[in-house]
Design an enzyme around this catalytic site. Structure first.
Site, PDB file in Angstrom:
ATOM      1  CD1 TRP A 158     -86.037 -20.407  51.136  1.00  0.00           C
ATOM      2  CD2 TRP A 158     -87.576 -21.301  49.778  1.00  0.00           C
ATOM      3  NE1 TRP A 158     -86.213 -21.720  51.519  1.00  0.00           N
ATOM      4  CE2 TRP A 158     -87.147 -22.304  50.698  1.00  0.00           C
ATOM      5  CE3 TRP A 158     -88.539 -21.641  48.829  1.00  0.00           C
ATOM      6  CZ2 TRP A 158     -87.655 -23.591  50.692  1.00  0.00           C
ATOM      7  CZ3 TRP A 158     -89.049 -22.935  48.817  1.00  0.00           C
ATOM      8  CH2 TRP A 158     -88.608 -23.892  49.748  1.00  0.00           C
ATOM      9  CG  PHE A 201     -94.369 -17.402  52.674  1.00  0.00           C
ATOM     10  CD1 PHE A 201     -94.070 -18.653  53.191  1.00  0.00           C
ATOM     11  CD2 PHE A 201     -93.539 -16.338  53.016  1.00  0.00           C
ATOM     12  CE1 PHE A 201     -92.977 -18.844  54.022  1.00  0.00           C
ATOM     13  CE2 PHE A 201     -92.447 -16.516  53.841  1.00  0.00           C
ATOM     14  CZ  PHE A 201     -92.165 -17.778  54.341  1.00  0.00           C
ATOM     15  CE  LYS A 238     -81.261 -10.462  59.944  1.00  0.00           C
ATOM     16  NZ  LYS A 238     -79.997 -11.235  60.000  1.00  0.00           N
ATOM     17  CB  ALA A 261     -77.383  -9.431  66.494  1.00  0.00           C
ATOM     18  CE  LYS A 263     -80.900 -16.728  63.986  1.00  0.00           C
ATOM     19  NZ  LYS A 263     -80.209 -17.028  62.731  1.00  0.00           N
ATOM     20  NE  ARG A 312     -74.446 -12.343  61.841  1.00  0.00           N
ATOM     21  CZ  ARG A 312     -75.414 -12.575  62.721  1.00  0.00           C
ATOM     22  NH1 ARG A 312     -75.161 -12.494  64.020  1.00  0.00           N
ATOM     23  NH2 ARG A 312     -76.624 -12.900  62.331  1.00  0.00           N
ATOM     24  CB  THR A 369     -83.074 -16.411  52.353  1.00  0.00           C
ATOM     25  OG1 THR A 369     -82.900 -17.526  53.232  1.00  0.00           O
ATOM     26  CG2 THR A 369     -83.571 -16.901  51.006  1.00  0.00           C
ATOM     27  CG  PHE A 415     -81.401 -11.566  66.240  1.00  0.00           C
ATOM     28  CD1 PHE A 415     -82.151 -12.685  65.919  1.00  0.00           C
ATOM     29  CD2 PHE A 415     -80.357 -11.724  67.135  1.00  0.00           C
ATOM     30  CE1 PHE A 415     -81.875 -13.935  66.476  1.00  0.00           C
ATOM     31  CE2 PHE A 415     -80.073 -12.963  67.691  1.00  0.00           C
ATOM     32  CZ  PHE A 415     -80.830 -14.072  67.368  1.00  0.00           C
TER      33      PHE A 415
END
Length: 555
Positions: free
Chosen positions: A408, A380, A69, A271, A103, A92, A71, A299
């Site tokens: 990415w 991917f 998210k 969140a 995480k 944030r 990224t 999230f």
């Protein structure tokens, strides 16, 4: 290369030039070294520019397979810049708990990151330290008041205010303090929250000025008297000193992406516990500085986007122009029951079983909140054309386009297609923004509205303790506040094992409390905790510093 190696190779632009690119005059820029700065409040109050377009990035329910998210948020902003738009990111700040836990940080990844990555993920400009200090000053003044005679008649058994530390430390969840004799305080049960779960963090992120901050701090309820009357930080005369600790931290932080796109990174409530959005001040500064502002909520959309829309937008009078829902084929296959080690194989059956998770999030954005929406699929190398076409086909049934994202690996170049679709949504599709519930509903009705409309559940079960707490809060006049539901991030339900888009479930409301300063009711469900613990092998074990001061192992 690892994320940190990519970030360390970046040739950053001096922060004064980043501010200048936004038209922010030097008098508003307070530099923290060469690549970080805070922006003075006067910029916002004296800026007469019209607001730019606001784009919210959210995601499917998170899995160990990853969604990307942050990224995507960064890559989308870089993509908008590449197609000629004046764009700003609003994110944030990372908490040290996830950084040292499991995480990870919150700077994006690969070639779509905000920098300086090490600084942002660690101490940054000291905002979280200031928030923790203000939180713990209030705790110290509360206990000192009781020690010095307790003229407010505070019942030590009814204290609701906890101390905090920005670290995953389960040992501090429940403690007994004030031991050692009369001179060392009044013995009582106590505990710690992680800083990002503190009400101070929520207040910090919802305040729009120093005056508003001070008012909100004064309204914090720290406990109750022997005759059950609420006691506030204002009663303890703590709000002035707390504001003094926070006044500089409240100024939004300006940094940049790897491609030099300006980024406001400020505030960071969790969140799954709090409302999960960056500060209102950072968002509003970004809206004045850019024609397009890309922000994210924490999230999955059932947590972060719901709270962004039902709490932050309600409090700050914001309306998103478009929403991006991020997904990966890998994560959707996990929602369909596929084991993580088999995700690289084409499996249309598992994908079709997992797709309802994405479709429910998309439907919520379009049909509950009535906002224009696009699905961004982080592609991917192992994703097959058949799998991608399956996602596109199902989303088109909801009238939503799917855009492949490769930010990415390619940075802004990999986000250009998504950027063009976002611009099309902003220019050609107008939403009819609606909250998921109205202010006049009761507390239980608001919780039930979120559970039924957003989570897809049948309703709620309220414990006897929570029933009493709700009745008390409504008696005290807090019934009209929005609800901030704390639940697991891993499921639409309050059971983390229920993946995909579960149906016919009931959410159990265990405890309810008011964050009077933040202006919302906190609803605790399932086994949610306000102080996480470290995993068996914490990320901290891999972080090191070389003799010349270069940090390694930070993602």
């Amino acid at each position: 290369m690892r994320d940190i190696e990519i970030a360390q190779k970046c040739k950053m632009t001096e922060i004064g030039k980043i501010a200048e690119s936004l038209g922010i005059r030097d008098e508003y820029v307070e530099k923290y070294g060469k690549y970080k700065a805070k922006i003075d409040f006067k910029y916002l109050t004296e800026n007469k520019n019209p607001d730019g377009k606001l784009i919210l990035v959210t995601a499917i329910t998170p899995t160990p397979a990853g969604e990307g998210k942050t990224t995507t948020t960064v890559g989308l902003a870089d993509g908008l810049k590449r197609i000629g738009k004046k764009v700003v990111v609003a994110l944030r700040e990372p908490s040290l708990g996830p950084v040292f836990g499991v995480k990870g940080g919150a700077c994006g990844g690969g070639y779509a990151q905000v920098v300086p990555m090490e600084d942002i993920n660690l101490h940054f400009t000291g905002d979280f330290h200031a928030i923790g200090a203000a939180n713990n000053l209030l705790a110290a003044m509360l206990d000192n008041h009781i020690q010095q005679g307790n003229s407010l008649n505070i019942d030590p058994r009814k204290i609701t205010w906890k101390r905090c530390v920005d670290m995953n430390d389960r040992q501090l969840r429940f403690v007994v303090d004030g031991l050692g004799g009369k001179a060392n305080g009044v013995p009582r049960e106590d505990g710690f929250d992680i800083t990002v779960a503190s009400e101070i963090m929520a207040i910090f992120c919802l305040s729009d000025s120093i005056a508003d901050l001070k008012k909100r701090l004064s309204e914090i309820i720290v406990g109750y008297t022997y005759d059950d009357k609420p006691v506030t930080a204002g009663d303890l005369k703590a709000q002035g000193a707390m504001t003094a600790l926070l006044k500089d931290a409240l100024k939004p932080n300006l940094v940049q992406t790897l491609e030099g796109t300006p980024a406001f990174v400020h505030g960071g409530p969790f969140a799954n516990i709090a409302h999960g959005c960056n500060s209102v001040l950072a968002t509003k500064c970004a809206l004045k500085a850019g024609d397009y502002v890309v922000t994210e909520a924490g999230f999955g959309a059932d947590l972060g986007a719901e709270k962004f829309l039902d709490i932050k937008c309600r409090k700050a009078n914001l309306v998103p122009d478009a929403v991006v829902v991020v997904a990966t084929v890998r994560a959707l296959k996990m929602h369909g029951g596929l084991d993580k080690k088999n995700l690289e194989e084409e499996n249309l059956s598992a994908l079709k079983k997992g797709l309802p998770n994405l479709l429910r999030h998309v439907s919520n954005i379009k049909n509950v909140y009535k906002l224009p929406c696009v699905v961004a699929v982080n592609r991917f190398p192992t994703d097959t054309d058949g799998e991608i076409n399956c996602v596109i086909k199902e989303c088109k049934k909801l009238g939503v386009n799917v855009v492949l994202s490769t930010v990415w690996a390619e940075g802004g170049k990999g986000g250009e297609a998504l950027a063009k679709e976002v611009v099309r949504l902003c220019e050609n599709e107008k939403g009819d923004f609606t909250y998921s519930y109205t202010d006049d509903l009761s507390i239980k009705e608001k919780i039930e509205a979120v559970v039924k409309k957003v989570y897809g559940g049948d309703g709620i079960a309220v414990t006897t303790e929570a029933e009493k707490q709700i009745a008390k809060l409504e008696e005290l006049g807090f019934g009209k506040l929005p609800v901030c539901i704390a639940k697991t991030q891993y499921s639409f339900s309050d059971d983390p094992s229920l993946l995909g888009a579960p149906e016919h479930f009931t959410v159990t409301v265990k405890k309810v409390k008011v964050s009077a300063g933040a202006g919302f009711i906190v609803v605790l469900t399932g086994d949610i905790m306000t102080m996480p613990g470290l995993p068996k092998v914490p990320a901290a074990e891999k972080i090191d510093v070389s003799s010349d001061g270069v940090i390694t192992g930070l993602f």
